[in-house]
Scaffold this motif. Structure first.
Motif, PDB file in Angstrom:
ATOM      1  N   GLN A   1       0.817  -1.212   0.000  1.00  0.00           N
ATOM      2  CA  GLN A   1       0.000   0.000   0.000  1.00  0.00           C
ATOM      3  C   GLN A   1       0.855   1.268   0.000  1.00  0.00           C
ATOM      4  N   ASP A   2       2.204   1.068   0.069  1.00  0.00           N
ATOM      5  CA  ASP A   2       3.137   2.201   0.080  1.00  0.00           C
ATOM      6  C   ASP A   2       2.900   3.107   1.300  1.00  0.00           C
ATOM      7  N   VAL A   3       2.580   2.488   2.418  1.00  0.00           N
ATOM      8  CA  VAL A   3       2.344   3.227   3.659  1.00  0.00           C
ATOM      9  C   VAL A   3       3.398   2.806   4.693  1.00  0.00           C
ATOM     10  N   GLY A   4       4.121   3.796   5.215  1.00  0.00           N
ATOM     11  CA  GLY A   4       5.155   3.518   6.211  1.00  0.00           C
ATOM     12  C   GLY A   4       6.560   3.529   5.640  1.00  0.00           C
ATOM     13  N   ILE A   5       6.671   3.701   4.318  1.00  0.00           N
ATOM     14  CA  ILE A   5       7.995   3.714   3.664  1.00  0.00           C
ATOM     15  C   ILE A   5       8.788   4.955   4.097  1.00  0.00           C
ATOM     16  N   GLU A   6       8.084   6.098   4.188  1.00  0.00           N
ATOM     17  CA  GLU A   6       8.746   7.343   4.614  1.00  0.00           C
ATOM     18  C   GLU A   6       9.323   7.188   6.024  1.00  0.00           C
ATOM     19  N   GLU A   7       8.539   6.535   6.894  1.00  0.00           N
ATOM     20  CA  GLU A   7       8.996   6.307   8.275  1.00  0.00           C
ATOM     21  C   GLU A   7      10.212   5.378   8.285  1.00  0.00           C
ATOM     22  N   LEU A   8      10.193   4.376   7.407  1.00  0.00           N
ATOM     23  CA  LEU A   8      11.338   3.454   7.306  1.00  0.00           C
ATOM     24  C   LEU A   8      12.592   4.212   6.892  1.00  0.00           C
ATOM     25  N   VAL A   9      12.443   5.092   5.897  1.00  0.00           N
ATOM     26  CA  VAL A   9      13.591   5.876   5.415  1.00  0.00           C
ATOM     27  C   VAL A   9      14.152   6.760   6.529  1.00  0.00           C
ATOM     28  N   ASP A  10      13.269   7.346   7.335  1.00  0.00           N
ATOM     29  CA  ASP A  10      13.729   8.206   8.439  1.00  0.00           C
ATOM     30  C   ASP A  10      14.548   7.416   9.455  1.00  0.00           C
ATOM     31  N   ILE A  11      14.098   6.172   9.745  1.00  0.00           N
ATOM     32  CA  ILE A  11      14.870   5.333  10.683  1.00  0.00           C
ATOM     33  C   ILE A  11      16.223   4.982  10.074  1.00  0.00           C
ATOM     34  N   ILE A  12      16.226   4.630   8.762  1.00  0.00           N
ATOM     35  CA  ILE A  12      17.481   4.305   8.063  1.00  0.00           C
ATOM     36  C   ILE A  12      18.452   5.479   8.178  1.00  0.00           C
ATOM     37  N   SER A  13      17.960   6.671   7.859  1.00  0.00           N
ATOM     38  CA  SER A  13      18.816   7.867   7.902  1.00  0.00           C
ATOM     39  C   SER A  13      19.369   8.097   9.297  1.00  0.00           C
TER      40      SER A  13
END
Length: 418
Positions: free
Chosen positions: A346-358
Motif C-alpha cells: 500500500q506504500d504506507v510507512g515507507i517514509e517512516e522506514l527511510v527516516d529510521i534508516i537515515s
C-alpha cells in the motif's frame, strides 16, 4: 503447464515441537511450488527419528493404505533423509520418496536466473546427491566378493564411477563460481571506496523484501527497468540485486535484496549461497523484513536470526520492518524504536522506514558550505547525487552549495569548503 503429481506428506514431530503444525503447512506450500498436489498427510510423535525408515512400522502400514486410497505417486518427508531411509521407504512403499531438502533445491533450480545463482544451486544439488547415489535395485547387479576392482560387482563399480563424475563436476562448477565471486568482490570493494553506505534486506521467504525495495526505487524515481521481480510466492528472489536509492532531503545509500530464508534451509544451500549472502555480511545496516500478517511471525523471526548467526552476520545493526501490517489488523504506520509497522504493497510507512534508516547510517553528517567554480560542474552533479544538498545559490565566482555529506567527501573536497 506441468501436470501435478499427487503426494502423501509425512512429518515426524520430535518431542512435541510447538511449531510443528506450521512446518507441515509450509511443507505443503513447498510441494505446491514444485507442482505437487498434497492429497494426504501422516504425522507421528517420536522422541527421535527412526534411523532406518524415518517413521515407525505402524505408520508405514498406514502410509501404504493411504497411498492406495489416494493413488498418490510420491511421498514427501518433512526432514532431510539419509540414503538408507530413502531406500528403505521406497522398498516398503513402492513409491518415489523425496525429502524437504530436495523440494527446496528443486524450487531454487527453477527460480535461479543468473549464472551465479544457477551454479550455486547446481553445486548444492550435487553435494546433496553425492552420499545418496543409490541406483535402482535392478541396475546395480550383484556385488562380487574378493579384493581389487576386477572382482567387484558391476553395481559397485558403477557407483564409484558416478561418485567420481559428480566430484569432478562439483570441482568444475566451483572454479567457475570463484571467478564470479571475485567479480562480485571487486564491485563490492569499489562501492566501499565510494563511501556510500550499504543496507541489506533480509528475512523469511515471501516476507515482502522485493516489494519494499521497489517502493523505495519508485520514490527514488528509478525507471521500472531497475525494479526487482516481486511475486507472492516462495523464493521469488534468488539473485542479489543492488540498487542506489537517492531520496529528496536524504543522503543516498545502496540497497541490496537477498535470498529469503526458510526453516530447515539445507546446509549445502546456505554454503553454496554464501558468496551471495556476503553482500549482507558487508552491510552497514540490515532491514529484517517480517511478514506481520503471519500468526507464526515470531518463529519466522527466530529462523531468520538463526540463519544470520549460522552465516556469521549477526553483528550488524538491525531495523525490523513489520510488513503486511494492513493484513494484521493493527495501527500503521507506527514507529517504535528500531521497529516500523508498514505496508509496502500500500506504500504506507515507507517514509517512516527511510527516516529510521537515515537516523542509523547518517548519525553524524557533516554540515558545510562549498563554493565550486563554474568550470567544475561535474562536482556539483556529484554532490547532488551523493550528498544531501540543502540549498544552491550562484555567486560571482561559482556555485555555492549547502550540503550534508559523509566524512570521505568532506575530506576529499576540503579545498572548496568555505
Amino acid at each position: 503447464m506441468r501436470e501435478k503429481q499427487k503426494a502423501l506428506i509425512v512429518g515426524v514431530n520430535i518431542n512435541h515441537q510447538a511449531d510443528f503444525p506450521y512446518s507441515m503447512t509450509e511443507l505443503e506450500n513447498l510441494a505446491a511450488a514444485c507442482h505437487i498436489e498434497v492429497v494426504a498427510e501422516i504425522t507421528q510423535n517420536l522422541n527421535r527419528i527412526n534411523k532406518s525408515h524415518y517413521m515407525g512400522t505402524g505408520k508405514i502400514e498406514e502410509a501404504k493404505r493411504l497411498l492406495e486410497e489416494t493413488d498418490a505417486g510420491v511421498v514427501v518427508c518433512n526432514d532431510e533423509l539419509s540414503a538408507t531411509q530413502i531406500r528403505n521407504l521406497e522398498e516398503e512403499l513402492d513409491r518415489k520418496v523425496i525429502d524437504r531438502t530436495l523440494l527446496i533445491l528443486d524450487i531454487f533450480a527453477e527460480r535461479a536466473k543468473t549464472r551465479e545463482a544457477q551454479l550455486q544451486v547446481e553445486v548444492a544439488r550435487l553435494k546433496y546427491m553425492l552420499p545418496r547415489i543409490i541406483g535402482s535395485r535392478e541396475s546395480l547387479g550383484r556385488q562380487g566378493g574378493g579384493a581389487g576392482l576386477k572382482n567387484r560387482g558391476a553395481g559397485e563399480t558403477k557407483l564409484e564411477l558416478d561418485r567420481r563424475k559428480i566430484e569432478a563436476k562439483i570441482a568444475d562448477l566451483n572454479k567457475e563460481l570463484e571467478i564470479l565471486v571475485l567479480q562480485r568482490e571487486t564491485r563490492r570493494s569499489q562501492r566501499k571506496k565510494n563511501g556510500i553506505p550499504l543496507i541489506s534486506l533480509v528475512g523469511y521467504t515471501n516476507a515482502g523484501k522485493s516489494t519494499i525495495m521497489n517502493a523505495l526505487l519508485r520514490r527514488s524515481h528509478q525507471s521500472p527497468s531497475k525494479h526487482v521481480f516481486e511475486k507472492d510466492m516462495l523464493f521469488a528472489t534468488l539473485d542479489t540485486s543492488v540498487r542506489k536509492i537517492k531520496l529528496a532531503n536524504h543522503q543516498p545509500f545502496l540497497l541490496s535484496d537477498t535470498v529469503g530464508f526458510v526453516d530447515k534451509l539445507p546446509h549445502h544451500l546456505v554454503k553454496a549461497f554464501r558468496s551471495t549472502l556476503e553482500e549482507a555480511a558487508t552491510a552497514d545496516l540490515l532491514i529484517h523484513v517480517v511478514d506481520f500478517s503471519s500468526s507464526h511471525y515470531e518463529n519466522l523471526i527466530n529462523v531468520t536470526n538463526h540463519t544470520l548467526k549460522e552465516i556469521g552476520i549477526d553483528h550488524i545493526p538491525v531495523i525490523y520492518a513489520y510488513n503486511k501490517s494492513d493484513l494484521a489488523d493493527v495501527e500503521f504506520p507506527v514507529v517504535k524504536g528500531r521497529c516500523v509497522y508498514l505496508s509496502a504493497k500500500q506504500d504506507v510507512g515507507i517514509e517512516e522506514l527511510v527516516d529510521i534508516i537515515s537516523g542509523q547510517i547518517f548519525k553524524n553528517p557533516i554540515h558545510c558550505e562549498m563554493l565550486i567554480p563554474f568550470d567544475d560542474g561535474r562536482l556539483v552533479h556529484y554532490l547532488n547525487e551523493n550528498a544531501n544538498v540543502l540549498s544552491t545559490s550562484y555567486e560571482d565566482n561559482g556555485t555555492k552549495l549547502t550540503v550534508e555529506c559523509n566524512q570521505d567527501d568532506f575530506e576529499k573536497y576540503q579545498e572548496y569548503v568555505v
